[in-house]
Design an enzyme around this catalytic site. Sequence first.
Site, PDB file in Angstrom:
ATOM      1  N   TYR A 153       0.851  -1.201   0.000  1.00  0.00           N
ATOM      2  CA  TYR A 153       0.000   0.000   0.000  1.00  0.00           C
ATOM      3  C   TYR A 153       0.887   1.251   0.000  1.00  0.00           C
ATOM      4  CZ  TYR A 153      -2.875   3.758   1.907  1.00  0.00           C
ATOM      5  OH  TYR A 153      -3.494   4.965   2.107  1.00  0.00           O
TER       6      TYR A 153
HETATM    7  N1  LIG Z   1      -8.579   7.454   5.988  1.00  0.00           N
HETATM    8  C1  LIG Z   1      -7.272   7.555   6.269  1.00  0.00           C
HETATM    9  O1  LIG Z   1      -6.883   7.539   7.445  1.00  0.00           O
HETATM   10  C2  LIG Z   1      -6.262   7.710   5.169  1.00  0.00           C
HETATM   11  C3  LIG Z   1      -4.909   7.836   5.535  1.00  0.00           C
HETATM   12  C4  LIG Z   1      -3.957   7.980   4.523  1.00  0.00           C
HETATM   13  C5  LIG Z   1      -4.337   8.016   3.196  1.00  0.00           C
HETATM   14  N2  LIG Z   1      -5.660   7.862   2.863  1.00  0.00           N
HETATM   15  C6  LIG Z   1      -6.016   7.916   1.441  1.00  0.00           C
HETATM   16  O2  LIG Z   1      -7.076   8.827   1.272  1.00  0.00           O
HETATM   17  C7  LIG Z   1      -7.932   8.413   0.219  1.00  0.00           C
HETATM   18  C8  LIG Z   1      -9.365   8.297   0.718  1.00  0.00           C
HETATM   19  O3  LIG Z   1      -9.394   7.343   1.777  1.00  0.00           O
HETATM   20  P1  LIG Z   1     -10.727   6.977   2.565  1.00  0.00           P
HETATM   21  O4  LIG Z   1     -10.350   6.727   3.966  1.00  0.00           O
HETATM   22  O5  LIG Z   1     -11.791   7.922   2.242  1.00  0.00           O
HETATM   23  O6  LIG Z   1     -11.027   5.535   1.899  1.00  0.00           O
HETATM   24  P2  LIG Z   1     -12.384   4.933   1.325  1.00  0.00           P
HETATM   25  O7  LIG Z   1     -12.077   3.501   0.997  1.00  0.00           O
HETATM   26  O8  LIG Z   1     -13.519   5.211   2.242  1.00  0.00           O
HETATM   27  O9  LIG Z   1     -12.593   5.764  -0.017  1.00  0.00           O
HETATM   28  C9  LIG Z   1     -12.041   5.415  -1.253  1.00  0.00           C
HETATM   29  C10 LIG Z   1     -13.180   5.356  -2.276  1.00  0.00           C
HETATM   30  O10 LIG Z   1     -12.585   5.083  -3.541  1.00  0.00           O
HETATM   31  C11 LIG Z   1     -13.376   4.126  -4.208  1.00  0.00           C
HETATM   32  N3  LIG Z   1     -12.496   3.369  -5.103  1.00  0.00           N
HETATM   33  C12 LIG Z   1     -11.500   2.519  -4.756  1.00  0.00           C
HETATM   34  N4  LIG Z   1     -10.922   2.010  -5.847  1.00  0.00           N
HETATM   35  C13 LIG Z   1     -11.571   2.554  -6.914  1.00  0.00           C
HETATM   36  C14 LIG Z   1     -11.443   2.414  -8.317  1.00  0.00           C
HETATM   37  N5  LIG Z   1     -10.523   1.606  -8.848  1.00  0.00           N
HETATM   38  N6  LIG Z   1     -12.271   3.116  -9.133  1.00  0.00           N
HETATM   39  C15 LIG Z   1     -13.211   3.945  -8.601  1.00  0.00           C
HETATM   40  N7  LIG Z   1     -13.378   4.112  -7.268  1.00  0.00           N
HETATM   41  C16 LIG Z   1     -12.563   3.421  -6.450  1.00  0.00           C
HETATM   42  C17 LIG Z   1     -13.972   3.245  -3.124  1.00  0.00           C
HETATM   43  O11 LIG Z   1     -15.201   2.625  -3.532  1.00  0.00           O
HETATM   44  C18 LIG Z   1     -14.187   4.246  -1.984  1.00  0.00           C
HETATM   45  O12 LIG Z   1     -15.511   4.740  -1.979  1.00  0.00           O
HETATM   46  C19 LIG Z   1      -7.341   7.107  -0.305  1.00  0.00           C
HETATM   47  O13 LIG Z   1      -6.502   7.414  -1.384  1.00  0.00           O
HETATM   48  C20 LIG Z   1      -6.517   6.604   0.866  1.00  0.00           C
HETATM   49  O14 LIG Z   1      -5.479   5.752   0.449  1.00  0.00           O
HETATM   50  C21 LIG Z   1      -6.631   7.726   3.821  1.00  0.00           C
END
Ligand SMILES: NC(=O)c1ccc[n+]([C@@H]2O[C@H](COP(=O)([O-])OP(=O)(O)OC[C@H]3O[C@@H](n4cnc5c(N)ncnc54)[C@H](O)[C@@H]3O)[C@@H](O)[C@H]2O)c1
Length: 352
Positions: A153
């Site tokens: 990741y």
């Molecule tokens: N939440 C955290 O603590 C955190 C920390 C570091 C980084 N991030 C990053 O922030 C971003 C948002 O994270 P989040 O917590 O909202 O996660 P989340 O999983 O709730 O949101 C990601 C969304 O992207 C959609 N998705 C995934 N793959 C896809 C694809 N191939 N095509 C279309 N849609 C797709 C999923 O259905 C989901 O609704 C991500 O890039 C994640 O890696 C989050």
Amino acid sequence: MRTALVTGHAGFIGFHLSRRLLNDGWRVIGVDDLNDYYAVSLKQQRLSLLAENTALTSVIAPIQQEQQLYHLFEEHRPEIVFHLAAQAGVRHSITNPRSYFQSNLQGTFELLEAARAFPPQHLLMASSSSVYGSSDRFPYGETQRSDAPLSFYAATKKSSELMAHSYAHLYGTPITMMRFFTVYGPWGRPDMAYMKFIKAALAGDGIDVYNNGQMKRDFTFIDDVVEAMIRLAAVAPGAPAEPALASPPTTAASSIDSLSPIAPHRVVNIGNSRPVELMGFIASIETAIGRPIRRNFQPMAQGDVQMTWADTALLQHLTGFRPQVSVQDGVAALVAWYLQDFSEHEVLSRTG
Ligand SMILES: NC(=O)c1ccc[n+]([C@@H]2O[C@H](COP(=O)([O-])OP(=O)(O)OC[C@H]3O[C@@H](n4cnc5c(N)ncnc54)[C@H](O)[C@@H]3O)[C@@H](O)[C@H]2O)c1
């Protein structure tokens, strides 16, 4: 009306950001594939709340599908693009790396290609504190080394930063990479530890606590994250000679600025900058729910790190803002939402 495109708008952070943009009067084009990594019903409920505003256009599709994003960019010509869609989660990437390759690498490539054809004024993309690996230089600053990822990741997030740099350099699109630190709050992700803690507290079950509880996390409340993103959107990295700081560049600012010397590309931490002991975070949940949680102490999990801690000096220099919500207030808001709105989704959750 200004147009923003948000990938992953049915996700935790994308939902909150889209809601804020819509409230602020933006037209929002959201794209999400609604995959079943966690309860699809939770994603759908987020979408139905967003759809109350007619300025939202929702597209359900995988971003890695060739031409999908290209056509969306062509049709809507977004001024600002927030790229949040990704396969998230460190532990899941140990057993299911392929979905990370497809969403995070192929998907990001298609996004960059669409932005090359129809350049937005500013492209902001999600990265992660996990790129810092097991670095023991705290707090984590954007300019310190981050090239030894502990999980696939983290490797996909670091790779996205590098792919973005090459596109910013070659094609001139201003790109800001946002390194998020453990984001939590209402409408959160059921696969994240804090949601499992609440579930266990309510059910009277035990929770697995890794590294015998000797962990610290820079928990960052969702409202603070959204505020930081909105403000960052207004400060696109300029040409190398024109760093586009909100305040005039000072010696201190230039020494911490991660702006590339050759491209309009910058990396910015979005964290609370006040790491808390995991055991203290669990205690806040016990207080908010009014029930004790039984701990099953476990060794350190593969791919995990002992502490995260963001240096937010650059965020503050660029935007005049630093996250403010305390863990006590944030956990109270999270638990209040969980009790009111969440339980119905648990039945359908695969990972929760
Ligand atoms: N939440 C955290 O603590 C955190 C920390 C570091 C980084 N991030 C990053 O922030 C971003 C948002 O994270 P989040 O917590 O909202 O996660 P989340 O999983 O709730 O949101 C990601 C969304 O992207 C959609 N998705 C995934 N793959 C896809 C694809 N191939 N095509 C279309 N849609 C797709 C999923 O259905 C989901 O609704 C991500 O890039 C994640 O890696 C989050």
